[in-house]
Write an enzyme that holds these catalytic residues in place. Structure first.
Site, mmCIF file in Angstrom:
data_model
loop_
_atom_site.group_PDB
_atom_site.id
_atom_site.type_symbol
_atom_site.label_atom_id
_atom_site.label_comp_id
_atom_site.label_asym_id
_atom_site.label_seq_id
_atom_site.Cartn_x
_atom_site.Cartn_y
_atom_site.Cartn_z
ATOM 1 N N LYS A 107 0.657 -1.268 -0.421
ATOM 2 C CA LYS A 107 0.614 -0.027 0.352
ATOM 3 C C LYS A 107 0.915 1.423 -0.237
ATOM 4 O O LYS A 107 0.681 2.524 -0.065
ATOM 5 C CB LYS A 107 -0.652 -0.458 1.323
ATOM 6 C CG LYS A 107 -1.585 -0.861 0.786
ATOM 7 C CD LYS A 107 -2.359 -1.384 2.454
ATOM 8 C CE LYS A 107 -3.599 -2.039 1.635
ATOM 9 N NZ LYS A 107 -3.674 -3.192 1.903
HETATM 10 C C1 LIG Z 1 -5.028 -4.679 1.759
HETATM 11 C C2 LIG Z 1 -3.789 -5.867 1.507
HETATM 12 C C3 LIG Z 1 -3.703 -7.119 0.812
HETATM 13 C C4 LIG Z 1 -5.281 -6.975 -0.496
HETATM 14 O O1 LIG Z 1 -4.791 -6.138 -0.977
HETATM 15 P P1 LIG Z 1 -5.818 -5.513 -1.884
HETATM 16 O O2 LIG Z 1 -5.803 -4.770 -3.600
HETATM 17 O O3 LIG Z 1 -7.218 -5.404 -1.231
HETATM 18 O O4 LIG Z 1 -6.877 -7.266 -2.566
HETATM 19 C C5 LIG Z 1 -3.598 -8.356 0.752
HETATM 20 N N1 LIG Z 1 -2.057 -8.366 1.148
HETATM 21 C C6 LIG Z 1 -1.480 -7.097 2.694
HETATM 22 C C7 LIG Z 1 -0.568 -7.557 2.972
HETATM 23 C C8 LIG Z 1 -2.555 -5.946 2.629
HETATM 24 O O5 LIG Z 1 -2.084 -4.965 3.182
#
Ligand SMILES: *Cc1c(COP(=O)(O)O)cnc(C)c1O
Length: 436
Positions: A107
């Site tokens: 993210k």
């Molecule tokens: C947010 C997140 C996900 C999920 O990703 P999406 O884009 O919401 O499908 C998977 N793994 C981790 C570690 C995350 O922080």
């Protein structure tokens, strides 16, 4: 480029408006009006470009009409101060490590890009913009660190007091500068309610510029396409894709990450197949199998960033493929894993290869292991560093085996600064009016 709403009940908007508003006024999600494809020749030489150069070319396809090249280049290069390397796990399975950013999860890419884009759009505006974000852990840290020190923007992170792990809390309470942590007496749902109410409050919106930074924002999800292109280039450079097809597996929650991958695909990136790996929250898996979409409340698992019962980006995938279950279930194959399966996978991969997956990446690995045919190469997105889940992972592979990365240790050393607030909207509003 114009952006339309998936609900198609409101006029198209500019990129600036889509980024500042986040959600369309008919409650739909914004989609770019066109997908600009690359010429096939781009992929012949892509391996000779750096990650940042590739990302800039991709960014121009999305945002090139709206931002001058020199400015866009600055935003992209500044966002990607860290690498997203591809690491070999077995002879046919590779890990795309997305955990080398400031908060050790993917993210970071979207949050950093969005902060810089917002800053660019706000240049001429006088008023400070206030970003409100409710978090149960990971989103708050990525947004706070992504926006840290960005001029003209103040971030308020609302989190439930005592309900967030120490590591996560340290990642947004020790930063200072333009980041304020608000510890709410209540639950995550209380935090989310306060934020939503604030966006609807007339007086607040007259006096302050408020915006959200959640993952449905186009400036957060589209930049995630960058690392799919780069991973292809790095595999190609090493000769791994010679006479081989590429299959990509994405551990999925709200589906932002895999949607960005599908955009990359539609822009021409040679990916043969996507896999969506779910935990016990398997509404997507079930939809792909049966065509029935049945959202429901989420259940807790050890891969908790995927604990989503109603994935927000699902409507984007429906829109992209004109609601055709046939097409969608061809492009994406679904997999799901229970907690006990996830634990067994983390252990197996560690023992057999020496590679330590986090619980999310483990689902990605195993879906490739189940799916891959001869003449295919698999790439899974390792979405977070295993040290973000030290307790869970050490329970599986043994105590003391997970090293705390320097970046996480630095956060833990910082001094916690936060303001405790009751979960009553009037108090939150009064606080914002005084401080923002
Ligand atoms: C947010 C997140 C996900 C999920 O990703 P999406 O884009 O919401 O499908 C998977 N793994 C981790 C570690 C995350 O922080």
């Amino acid at each position: 480029m114009k952006y339309y709403s998936t609900n198609k009940n409101t006029p198209e908007v500019s990129l600036k408006e889509a980024v500042i508003k986040g959600l369309a006024s008919d409650n739909g999600l914004f989609m770019p009006a066109h997908i600009n494809k690359f010429e096939p020749s781009f992929f012949e030489d892509i391996q000779n470009l750096s990650f940042q150069e590739i990302a800039f070319e991709v960014a121009k396809k999305f945002f090139g009409d709206d931002i001058p090249d020199n400015k866009l280049k600055e935003i992209v290069f500044d966002t990607l101060e860290f690498d997203c390397p591809v690491v070999k796990v077995t002879n046919s399975i590779f890990s795309l490590e997305l955990f080398h950013g400031p908060t050790l999860a993917f993210k970071d890419v979207g949050a950093r890009f969005m902060a810089r884009l917002l800053n660019y759009f706000l240049d001429e505006q006088e008023n400070q913009v206030n970003v409100l974000v409710a978090t149960s852990g990971d989103t708050g840290s990525a947004v706070a660190n992504g926006f840290l020190g960005v001029e003209g923007i103040h971030v308020f992170v609302l989190y439930p007091k005592g309900k967030v792990s120490k590591i996560q809390e340290s990642q947004f309470t020790t930063l200072g500068k333009n980041i304020t942590a608000l510890e709410i007496e209540g639950t995550f749902d209380d935090c989310q309610r306060l934020v939503k109410t604030a966006f609807l409050d007339k007086e607040l919106n007259e006096k302050l510029v408020l915006t959200s930074a959640n993952s449905i924002n186009v400036a957060r999800f589209l930049p995630q396409a960058f690392y799919y292109f780069n991973a292809y280039a790095r595999l190609k450079k090493q000769g791994i894709l010679k006479n081989k097809e590429l299959v990509v597996s994405v551990p999925s929650g709200n589906l932002g990450n895999i949607t960005a991958g599908l955009f990359a695909l539609e822009m021409g990136l040679p990916i043969t197949q996507f896999l969506a790996a779910n935990n016990a929250n398997s509404v997507v898996f079930e939809y792909l199998e049966s065509g029935d979409y049945k959202p429901r409340p989420s259940v807790e698992t050890i891969a908790n960033a995927m604990d989503v019962g109603e994935p927000s980006n699902f409507v984007r995938i429906l829109d992209l493929y004109e609601h055709s279950h046939k097409v969608i279930s061809e492009k994406i194959k679904g997999f799901r894993y229970s907690d006990s399966e996830i634990k067994a996978i983390v252990k197996k991969v560690y023992v057999e290869t020496g590679y330590l997956c986090d619980p999310h990446g483990a689902c990605g690995f195993e879906s490739l292991n189940e799916f891959l045919l001869k003449d295919q190469v698999g790439l899974f997105l390792e979405t977070a560093h295993p040290a973000k889940f030290t307790e869970t992972v050490e329970e599986i592979i043994g105590e003391g085996k997970v090293k705390l990365p320097v970046k996480l240790a630095e956060f833990m050393k910082g001094e916690k600064k936060s303001i405790v607030l009751d979960n009553v909207f009037q108090f939150f509003k009064a606080y914002l009016l005084e401080k923002a």
